[in-house]
Design an enzyme around this catalytic site. Structure first.
Site, PDB file in Angstrom:
ATOM      1  N   CYS A   1       0.821  -1.213   0.000  1.00  0.00           N
ATOM      2  CA  CYS A   1       0.000   0.000   0.000  1.00  0.00           C
ATOM      3  C   CYS A   1       0.857   1.268   0.000  1.00  0.00           C
ATOM      4  CB  CYS A   1      -0.895  -0.035   1.243  1.00  0.00           C
ATOM      5  SG  CYS A   1      -1.758   1.513   1.545  1.00  0.00           S
TER       6      CYS A   1
ATOM      7  N   TYR B   1      -5.282   5.458  -9.243  1.00  0.00           N
ATOM      8  CA  TYR B   1      -6.454   4.658  -8.835  1.00  0.00           C
ATOM      9  C   TYR B   1      -7.685   5.071  -9.648  1.00  0.00           C
ATOM     10  CZ  TYR B   1      -4.036   2.576  -4.860  1.00  0.00           C
ATOM     11  OH  TYR B   1      -3.172   1.845  -4.084  1.00  0.00           O
TER      12      TYR B   1
HETATM   13  N1  GSH Z   1      -6.809   7.628   3.290  1.00  0.00           N
HETATM   14  C1  GSH Z   1      -6.169   6.477   3.615  1.00  0.00           C
HETATM   15  C2  GSH Z   1      -6.259   5.481   2.454  1.00  0.00           C
HETATM   16  C3  GSH Z   1      -5.658   4.172   2.792  1.00  0.00           C
HETATM   17  C4  GSH Z   1      -6.061   3.103   1.790  1.00  0.00           C
HETATM   18  O1  GSH Z   1      -6.880   3.331   0.878  1.00  0.00           O
HETATM   19  N2  GSH Z   1      -5.467   1.901   1.932  1.00  0.00           N
HETATM   20  C5  GSH Z   1      -5.828   0.800   1.078  1.00  0.00           C
HETATM   21  C6  GSH Z   1      -4.616   0.014   0.631  1.00  0.00           C
HETATM   22  S1  GSH Z   1      -3.626   0.856  -0.531  1.00  0.00           S
HETATM   23  C7  GSH Z   1      -6.659  -0.188   1.844  1.00  0.00           C
HETATM   24  O2  GSH Z   1      -6.298  -0.572   2.933  1.00  0.00           O
HETATM   25  N3  GSH Z   1      -7.774  -0.616   1.263  1.00  0.00           N
HETATM   26  C8  GSH Z   1      -8.620  -1.588   1.863  1.00  0.00           C
HETATM   27  C9  GSH Z   1      -9.945  -1.655   1.169  1.00  0.00           C
HETATM   28  O3  GSH Z   1     -10.151  -0.890   0.213  1.00  0.00           O
HETATM   29  O4  GSH Z   1     -10.775  -2.459   1.572  1.00  0.00           O
HETATM   30  C10 GSH Z   1      -4.745   6.826   3.951  1.00  0.00           C
HETATM   31  O5  GSH Z   1      -4.106   7.539   3.173  1.00  0.00           O
HETATM   32  O6  GSH Z   1      -4.278   6.422   4.997  1.00  0.00           O
END
Ligand code: GSH
Length: 360
Positions: A84, A227
């Protein structure tokens, strides 16, 4: 390396947030609703454009010992995925600031799996042993099997996404923050009493406005832009995101022709935020997210800049290309139904970059 001068600014920011009720003594914001998206793959507007949901846990760790979350060595834990980019930028700050002894970390397995038998949710899971998946470890604090469980411990009726990074408070057994943009600020300024590189300030007072300005367009067009290209479900939003992405990459290339880093000749937060997307670009985004108009390695300045940052001591530890590729190609079956992981291009980011010519 600039000495931190920005305490008054951080205070003002902190106070204004307090006054606006932005972060409160609540463990998490009560704005979430049960119909909130559970995964990035569901975050879709009616036009077929990917629309990211804001993070929910927004508390701040402070150097003020009287605060609810005081900066203390050994108290906090960072849960990450190497895959990530948002989690990786937090890990990069932890390494650069020399906070490894003060803040422990655990990485999850790269590929999403079912998180409960009773529903279909796919998300981050911990391995059951330290040997199951290189670089991933079982949860040492809560024995959680999934990141979802961490959110459920922190809030019984949480209904948002179960994202990484998670900054965990071992003492209060809760999530301090799941917003990487804010976690990096805490790591930069609040732990200087225990940081090995306390003098390193990646968000110095004299560059605040410039960093904020760069972060805004880099986030919108590049970090989140890839994305928006990859998760678009219709041609038009994909093409719109592509135009913005490549305008921004061309802009970076122009800037980096004249200076070593994106905000001048000093490494800042803005570089780390840009780096995490660039390092994944040719290996993943160019293929998986269809960002194929031009490759990173076709931009001489951007490519060498990425190598330059990769070669800063500690940074290469935050890049695990095996986890990165396993995650993206394996966790989005709607984009890559057979989960085949492309073999190439295996770029070498440790080769000479020539950017010392700008000094630092
Ligand atoms: N706004 C958050 C975004 C974090 C995020 O989107 N992480 C993704 C991985 S790249 C995630 O864990 N996604 C899990 C999901 O979509 O279920 C940050 O910057 O901390």
């Amino acid at each position: 390396m600039t000495l931190s001068l920005k305490l008054p600014v951080f205070r003002a920011y902190f106070v204004s947030r307090l006054q606006s009720g932005f972060f409160t003594n609540l463990r998490f914001s009560s704005k979430h609703t049960p119909q909130m998206a559970r995964s990035a793959l569901d975050e879709m507007s009616e036009t077929g454009a990917f629309t990211r949901t804001p993070s929910t846990f927004r508390n701040f760790i402070s150097k003020d010992h009287a605060s609810q979350f005081p900066a203390e060595s050994g108290r906090y834990h960072l849960y990450i995925s190497y895959a990530c980019p948002w989690a990786s930028r937090c890990y990069a700050f932890l390494k650069l600031k020399g906070l490894e002894k003060a803040i422990s970390i655990t990485a999850v397995k790269p590929k999403w799996e079912r998180t409960k038998e009773t529903d279909e949710h796919m998300g981050w899971v911990f391995p059951t042993s330290a040997v199951e998946e290189p670089a991933a470890e079982p949860d040492p604090l809560n024995g959680a099997k999934t990141v979802r469980e961490l959110y459920e411990i922190a809030s019984a009726n949480y209904a948002g996404k179960y994202t990484v990074p998670v900054l965990w408070d071992k003492k209060l057994k809760t999530i301090v923050s799941n917003e990487s943009a804010e976690i990096v600020r805490m790591l930069n300024s609040e732990f200087n009493d225990v940081a090995e590189n306390a003098d390193l300030d990646l968000y110095p007072l004299h560059l605040l406005a410039q960093i904020d300005e760069v972060n805004e367009w880099v986030y919108d067009s590049i970090n989140n832009g890839v994305y928006r290209c990859g998760f678009a479900k219709k041609q038009q939003p994909y093409e719109e995101a592509m135009v913005k992405l490549y305008e921004a990459l061309d802009r970076c290339e122009m800037i980096l022709q004249k200076q070593r880093y994106i905000c001048g000749n000093t490494l800042t937060e803005a570089d780390i935020r840009l780096f995490v997307t660039l390092i994944r670009f040719d290996e993943v985004y160019a293929v998986h997210f269809k960002c194929n108009k031009k490759l990173l390695r076709e931009y001489p300045n951007l490519f060498n800049y990425t190598k330059d940052i990769y070669q800063i001591p500690g940074m290469s530890d935050t890049v695990n290309m095996d986890h990165i590729k396993k995650h993206y190609y394996g966790s989005h079956p709607s984009i890559n139904p057979y989960g085949i992981i492309p073999v190439g291009p295996n770029l070498d980011f440790s080769s000479p970059h020539g950017r010392e010519r700008f000094g630092s």
